[in-house]
Design a protein around this motif. Structure first.
Motif, PDB file in Angstrom:
ATOM      1  N   TRP A  43      48.952  54.886 -27.184  1.00 46.82           N
ATOM      2  CA  TRP A  43      48.782  54.638 -25.747  1.00 46.82           C
ATOM      3  C   TRP A  43      47.446  55.196 -25.243  1.00 46.82           C
ATOM      4  O   TRP A  43      46.762  54.552 -24.456  1.00 46.82           O
ATOM      5  CB  TRP A  43      49.916  55.247 -24.930  1.00 46.82           C
ATOM      6  CG  TRP A  43      51.300  54.802 -25.304  1.00 46.82           C
ATOM      7  CD1 TRP A  43      52.411  55.585 -25.321  1.00 46.82           C
ATOM      8  CD2 TRP A  43      51.749  53.503 -25.709  1.00 46.82           C
ATOM      9  NE1 TRP A  43      53.509  54.857 -25.733  1.00 46.82           N
ATOM     10  CE2 TRP A  43      53.131  53.579 -25.967  1.00 46.82           C
ATOM     11  CE3 TRP A  43      51.105  52.278 -25.900  1.00 46.82           C
ATOM     12  CZ2 TRP A  43      53.878  52.485 -26.388  1.00 46.82           C
ATOM     13  CZ3 TRP A  43      51.853  51.190 -26.324  1.00 46.82           C
ATOM     14  CH2 TRP A  43      53.212  51.297 -26.557  1.00 46.82           C
ATOM     15  N   PHE A  44      47.077  56.396 -25.698  1.00 47.67           N
ATOM     16  CA  PHE A  44      45.827  56.985 -25.224  1.00 47.67           C
ATOM     17  C   PHE A  44      44.596  56.269 -25.794  1.00 47.67           C
ATOM     18  O   PHE A  44      43.595  56.111 -25.103  1.00 47.67           O
ATOM     19  CB  PHE A  44      45.777  58.487 -25.509  1.00 47.67           C
ATOM     20  CG  PHE A  44      46.552  59.291 -24.512  1.00 47.67           C
ATOM     21  CD1 PHE A  44      46.131  59.396 -23.193  1.00 47.67           C
ATOM     22  CD2 PHE A  44      47.720  59.931 -24.878  1.00 47.67           C
ATOM     23  CE1 PHE A  44      46.848  60.121 -22.255  1.00 47.67           C
ATOM     24  CE2 PHE A  44      48.448  60.671 -23.945  1.00 47.67           C
ATOM     25  CZ  PHE A  44      48.012  60.759 -22.634  1.00 47.67           C
ATOM     26  N   VAL A  45      44.655  55.813 -27.034  1.00 51.46           N
ATOM     27  CA  VAL A  45      43.525  55.064 -27.602  1.00 51.46           C
ATOM     28  C   VAL A  45      43.367  53.720 -26.884  1.00 51.46           C
ATOM     29  O   VAL A  45      42.259  53.345 -26.472  1.00 51.46           O
ATOM     30  CB  VAL A  45      43.706  54.861 -29.126  1.00 51.46           C
ATOM     31  CG1 VAL A  45      42.709  53.849 -29.663  1.00 51.46           C
ATOM     32  CG2 VAL A  45      43.553  56.192 -29.853  1.00 51.46           C
ATOM     33  N   VAL A  46      44.475  52.999 -26.712  1.00 44.65           N
ATOM     34  CA  VAL A  46      44.405  51.711 -26.014  1.00 44.65           C
ATOM     35  C   VAL A  46      43.942  51.915 -24.576  1.00 44.65           C
ATOM     36  O   VAL A  46      43.081  51.177 -24.074  1.00 44.65           O
ATOM     37  CB  VAL A  46      45.774  50.982 -26.069  1.00 44.65           C
ATOM     38  CG1 VAL A  46      45.787  49.768 -25.150  1.00 44.65           C
ATOM     39  CG2 VAL A  46      46.092  50.577 -27.501  1.00 44.65           C
ATOM     40  N   GLY A  47      44.492  52.927 -23.904  1.00 44.47           N
ATOM     41  CA  GLY A  47      44.063  53.213 -22.533  1.00 44.47           C
ATOM     42  C   GLY A  47      42.585  53.536 -22.452  1.00 44.47           C
ATOM     43  O   GLY A  47      41.890  53.095 -21.533  1.00 44.47           O
ATOM     44  N   SER A  48      42.077  54.286 -23.421  1.00 49.10           N
ATOM     45  CA  SER A  48      40.655  54.638 -23.436  1.00 49.10           C
ATOM     46  C   SER A  48      39.782  53.399 -23.611  1.00 49.10           C
ATOM     47  O   SER A  48      38.754  53.245 -22.932  1.00 49.10           O
ATOM     48  CB  SER A  48      40.366  55.623 -24.571  1.00 49.10           C
ATOM     49  OG  SER A  48      41.046  56.828 -24.361  1.00 49.10           O
ATOM     50  N   VAL A  49      40.168  52.510 -24.507  1.00 48.32           N
ATOM     51  CA  VAL A  49      39.399  51.283 -24.730  1.00 48.32           C
ATOM     52  C   VAL A  49      39.420  50.420 -23.476  1.00 48.32           C
ATOM     53  O   VAL A  49      38.392  49.845 -23.078  1.00 48.32           O
ATOM     54  CB  VAL A  49      39.945  50.507 -25.949  1.00 48.32           C
ATOM     55  CG1 VAL A  49      39.336  49.117 -26.043  1.00 48.32           C
ATOM     56  CG2 VAL A  49      39.699  51.295 -27.235  1.00 48.32           C
TER      57      VAL A  49
END
Length: 99
Positions: A43-49
């Motif tokens: 979730w945090f990687v996708v949110g960051s992208v």
């Protein structure tokens, strides 16, 4: 419909039978914690992208919120594990305190 049963082996084993196949989960609370941690990272990687573009920043915020909620669930998973161990009366043998 799968057949689900718990073993009395004291290790928290859960067995799910699909016809002639079995899925055996040992130390299910530790497994749940690992899956939870992987989802938090996702979730945090996708949110960051998604924050790279203004048009997707709102959905990125929702992914960050989802990751934050799952971070809050980590102590809940540990609490459920401890309460479950107390209820069945088994001795706790932990290899890690991170779950």
């Amino acid at each position: 419909m799968p057949d689900i049963h718990e073993s009395d082996d004291g290790r928290g084993t859960l067995t799910v039978t699909f016809g002639h196949e079995e899925l055996i989960l040992r130390r299910r609370y530790e497994s749940i914690s690992i899956v939870n941690d992987l989802l938090i990272a996702l979730w945090f990687v996708v949110g960051s992208v998604l924050f790279f573009w203004e048009s997707t920043a709102t959905i990125g915020t929702w992914f960050f919120l989802l990751g934050s909620i799952q971070l809050a669930a980590r102590p809940g998973i540990r609490l459920f594990r401890r309460v479950h161990l107390r209820r069945v009366g088994g001795a706790s043998v932990e290899t890690s305190r991170d779950f």
